[in-house]
Motif scaffolding. Structure first.
Motif, short mmCIF file in Angstrom:
data_model
loop_
_atom_site.label_atom_id
_atom_site.label_comp_id
_atom_site.label_asym_id
_atom_site.label_seq_id
_atom_site.Cartn_x
_atom_site.Cartn_y
_atom_site.Cartn_z
N ALA A 58 -0.99 42.81 5.77
CA ALA A 58 -0.25 41.54 5.78
C ALA A 58 -1.10 40.31 6.05
O ALA A 58 -0.65 39.20 5.83
CB ALA A 58 0.86 41.60 6.83
N VAL A 59 -2.33 40.47 6.52
CA VAL A 59 -3.14 39.30 6.88
C VAL A 59 -3.48 38.48 5.64
O VAL A 59 -3.41 37.24 5.66
CB VAL A 59 -4.43 39.74 7.61
CG1 VAL A 59 -5.41 38.57 7.72
CG2 VAL A 59 -4.09 40.27 9.00
N ALA A 60 -3.85 39.15 4.56
CA ALA A 60 -4.22 38.45 3.32
C ALA A 60 -3.26 38.83 2.20
O ALA A 60 -2.71 39.93 2.19
CB ALA A 60 -5.65 38.80 2.93
N PRO A 61 -3.06 37.95 1.24
CA PRO A 61 -2.18 38.29 0.13
C PRO A 61 -2.77 39.41 -0.71
O PRO A 61 -3.99 39.57 -0.77
CB PRO A 61 -2.10 36.98 -0.67
CG PRO A 61 -3.30 36.20 -0.28
CD PRO A 61 -3.60 36.57 1.13
N PRO A 62 -1.92 40.19 -1.36
CA PRO A 62 -2.43 41.27 -2.20
C PRO A 62 -3.20 40.72 -3.39
O PRO A 62 -2.92 39.62 -3.88
CB PRO A 62 -1.17 42.01 -2.64
CG PRO A 62 -0.08 41.01 -2.50
CD PRO A 62 -0.44 40.14 -1.35
N THR A 63 -4.18 41.48 -3.85
CA THR A 63 -5.00 41.04 -4.99
C THR A 63 -4.51 41.65 -6.30
O THR A 63 -4.95 41.22 -7.37
CB THR A 63 -6.46 41.43 -4.77
OG1 THR A 63 -6.56 42.85 -4.55
CG2 THR A 63 -7.03 40.71 -3.54
N GLU A 64 -3.62 42.61 -6.23
CA GLU A 64 -3.08 43.22 -7.44
C GLU A 64 -2.02 42.32 -8.07
O GLU A 64 -1.49 41.41 -7.42
CB GLU A 64 -2.50 44.59 -7.12
CG GLU A 64 -3.54 45.59 -6.60
CD GLU A 64 -2.89 46.84 -6.02
OE1 GLU A 64 -3.09 47.91 -6.58
OE2 GLU A 64 -2.19 46.71 -5.00
N ALA A 65 -1.68 42.62 -9.29
CA ALA A 65 -0.67 41.83 -10.00
C ALA A 65 0.69 41.96 -9.33
O ALA A 65 1.01 43.03 -8.79
CB ALA A 65 -0.58 42.31 -11.45
#
Length: 230
Positions: A58-65
């Motif tokens: 949850a700290v960083a946004p996901p990098t996947e589509a």
């Protein structure tokens, strides 16, 4: 796990189960329990069931589509809705020790309760403490206000919660003290072990609770206690 054992496990706390496993094994040294202090949404809440496991961040946004994240989220919910019951939701937060995203609050506790799960064990964050689904305990690593960028990374794999390794399908008992994984080989004798443990402890309680006694009386009671538990 039969209904009789389930009822007994629901009626006792996790330290009792931890001790009873040693009674069933006939030795000290049982090691499959959480370490450190955990927080409970309901101090009286007890959860018992087979683990349904997942991992989140949850700290960083996901990098996947976005469509990949959405599909995995729905696959996660399908997984949690399925499987043997009773079941406990067990979720590792991969951001620990810097976890900030509360996956567990009013929304998800109500969803998972509706799926028939008995509660959630997590090293991550919980919130909405006044609005957690009634009868759905959460034992968590921390409390916080935000959901951050919380997203499911994977599910149905081994997880690690406060030093305890848990596999999907493991029998878990958890409450405000933490959690244990019940070894498969003790399940057939665990109910009897709990009853033996409680009978032996009652010898000490009968001797000391609400009373004032001398050492000689205590020595007799303690000898009877030790004889009963071996």
């Amino acid at each position: 796990m039969d209904n009789a054992l389930f009822d007994v496990l629901k009626s006792v706390d996790t330290p009792t189960v931890c001790n009873a496993i040693e009674v069933a094994q006939g030795k000290r040294g049982f090691n499959d329990f959480t370490r450190g202090t955990m927080l409970a949404s309901d101090p009286a809440g007890v959860m018992v069931g087979y683990a349904r496991t997942a991992r989140i961040r949850a700290v960083a946004p996901p990098t996947e589509a976005p469509e990949v994240i959405k599909a995995r989220r729905m696959a996660y919910y399908r997984y949690m809705a399925d499987g043997a019951r009773p079941a406990v939701c067990v979720v590792q937060d991969l951001d620990v020790p810097n976890a900030i995203g509360a996956y567990w609050g009013e929304v998800n506790t109500n969803i998972h309760k509706a799926f028939g799960l008995a509660g959630t064990l997590t090293d991550g964050v919980m919130r909405d403490l006044g609005d957690v689904a009634e009868g759905y305990p959460v034992v968590a690593g921390s409390v916080g206000p935000s959901h951050g960028y919380v997203h499911v990374v994977d599910f149905d794999a081994s997880v690690r919660i406060h030093g305890l390794d848990i596999r999907s399908g493991d029998l878990v008992h958890a409450d405000r003290h933490g959690a244990v994984v019940v070894p498969t080989d003790v399940i057939p004798t665990l109910q009897s072990a709990i009853q033996t443990l409680m009978r032996s402890e009652q010898i000490v309680f009968d001797a000391v609770k609400g009373k004032q006694i001398g050492f000689a009386e205590f020595e007799v009671a303690w000898a009877a206690f030790e004889a009963a538990r071996t």
